[in-house]
Design an enzyme around this catalytic site. Structure first.
Site, short mmCIF file in Angstrom:
data_model
loop_
_atom_site.label_atom_id
_atom_site.label_comp_id
_atom_site.label_asym_id
_atom_site.label_seq_id
_atom_site.Cartn_x
_atom_site.Cartn_y
_atom_site.Cartn_z
N ASP A 77 46.69 8.79 -32.63
CA ASP A 77 46.20 8.39 -31.31
C ASP A 77 47.21 8.87 -30.26
O ASP A 77 48.37 9.12 -30.58
CB ASP A 77 46.07 6.86 -31.28
N ASP A 79 47.35 7.69 -26.29
CA ASP A 79 47.82 6.74 -25.29
C ASP A 79 48.50 5.54 -25.94
O ASP A 79 47.95 4.91 -26.85
CB ASP A 79 46.66 6.27 -24.42
N SER A 166 41.97 11.11 -29.26
CA SER A 166 42.16 10.20 -28.15
C SER A 166 40.85 9.79 -27.51
O SER A 166 39.94 10.61 -27.36
CB SER A 166 43.05 10.88 -27.08
N GLY A 167 40.77 8.54 -27.12
CA GLY A 167 39.67 8.06 -26.31
C GLY A 167 39.90 8.38 -24.85
O GLY A 167 39.10 8.01 -23.99
#
Length: 287
Positions: A77, A79, A166-167
């Site tokens: 991931d 952030d 990543s979202g």
């Protein structure tokens, strides 16, 4: 053999090591990974070792099979994991409503709000933001977490494929992936009209399911067994990929993730996960 890699960078002396062994029944010293910083302990029971040593004396502990410790695929991931910030929160600050966006982010990362809904609500608030603000925000506010570059580049040098998922948004993820040496990335695309954001995203949403799918696809493409995969994240939307990996690590994570991950990294930089893979500092590619 099951090993618990005990990590206390620069302070793992004989006294601390002996105290750790005293806390874990049926444990014994196996080998140093880096004398004074990381050591492997042979253990019998994972649960009791985690209870005894996780969070103890500022140490981190990673438990796994000795035979499959060095991983061939890293899925991370971005952030609050690879970087120390939430990009959308920082971007919202440019538009003057960071508190509203940050509150939504906190609920989403804690599993209190559906990620897709939270993403749509936050992105809508960015409508009309100049595209130039994306690059300014990246340059001024976004910084990798300690050890990130060394961690990624060393794994890649040892033959691992490294994937950043990543979202967040490609405007941030693509340059961070390039800077830190990831092989590939997957993220959301912010739609724009002219030189301003429209307040919507374009294409499929990268949510928790998409992150897991990215891991599974990469694993299959590389022809790897599950135990060759390391995944790391910090929030609820990382849980499916963390559980799909052979070694799922929670990095300074929300409780919903920390409780279910295979290991927690709370006290050291990301490069400490190289010790967990049996890679001594002399073999690290220092940033």
């Amino acid at each position: 053999m099951l090993i618990a890699t005990l990590i206390a960078a620069g302070r793992l002396d004989d006294r601390l090591l002996s105290a750790a062994l005293d806390r874990v029944a049926d444990s014994s010293f196996h080998a140093w990974v880096d004398e004074g910083s990381a050591a492997d302990l042979a253990i019998v029971d994972v649960h009791s070792a985690r209870i005894a040593l996780e969070g103890w004396q500022g140490c981190d502990i990673v438990i796994q099979s000795l035979e499959h410790r060095e991983k061939a695929l890293l899925v991370a991931d971005m952030d609050s994991t690879i970087i120390g910030q939430e990009c959308i929160d920082e971007l919202a600050d440019y538009a003057g409503f960071k508190p509203q966006v940050a509150a939504i982010t906190e609920k989403a990362m804690s599993g209190e709000l559906d990620f897709a809904v939270a993403l749509a609500e936050r992105v809508a608030l960015l409508r009309g933001l100049p595209v130039d603000d994306l690059g300014e925000c990246l340059a001024q506010r976004i910084r990798p977490n300690p050890g990130a570059s060394t961690f990624v580049r060393t794994m890649r040098a040892h033959g691992a494929h490294t994937l950043l998922v990543s979202g967040g948004f490609t405007d941030f993820v693509a340059p961070i992936a390039a800077e830190l040496g990831f092989n590939s990335f997957r993220a959301n695309i912010l739609e724009r009209e002219g030189e301003k954001l429209t307040g919507t995203t374009q294409g499929p949403i990268v949510d928790s399911i998409a992150k897991k799918e990215a891991l599974v696809e990469a694993q299959a493409h590389l022809g790897l067994a599950r135990n060759a995969v390391l995944a790391i994240g910090d929030g609820a939307n990382d849980l499916p990929m963390i559980e799909a990996a052979g070694l799922g690590v929670a990095y300074r994570a929300k409780p919903v993730l920390a409780e279910r991950a295979d290991a927690r990294l709370d006290n050291h930089g990301l490069d400490a996960l190289l010790w967990a893979q049996g890679i001594p500092r002399r073999d690290w590619l220092l940033a």
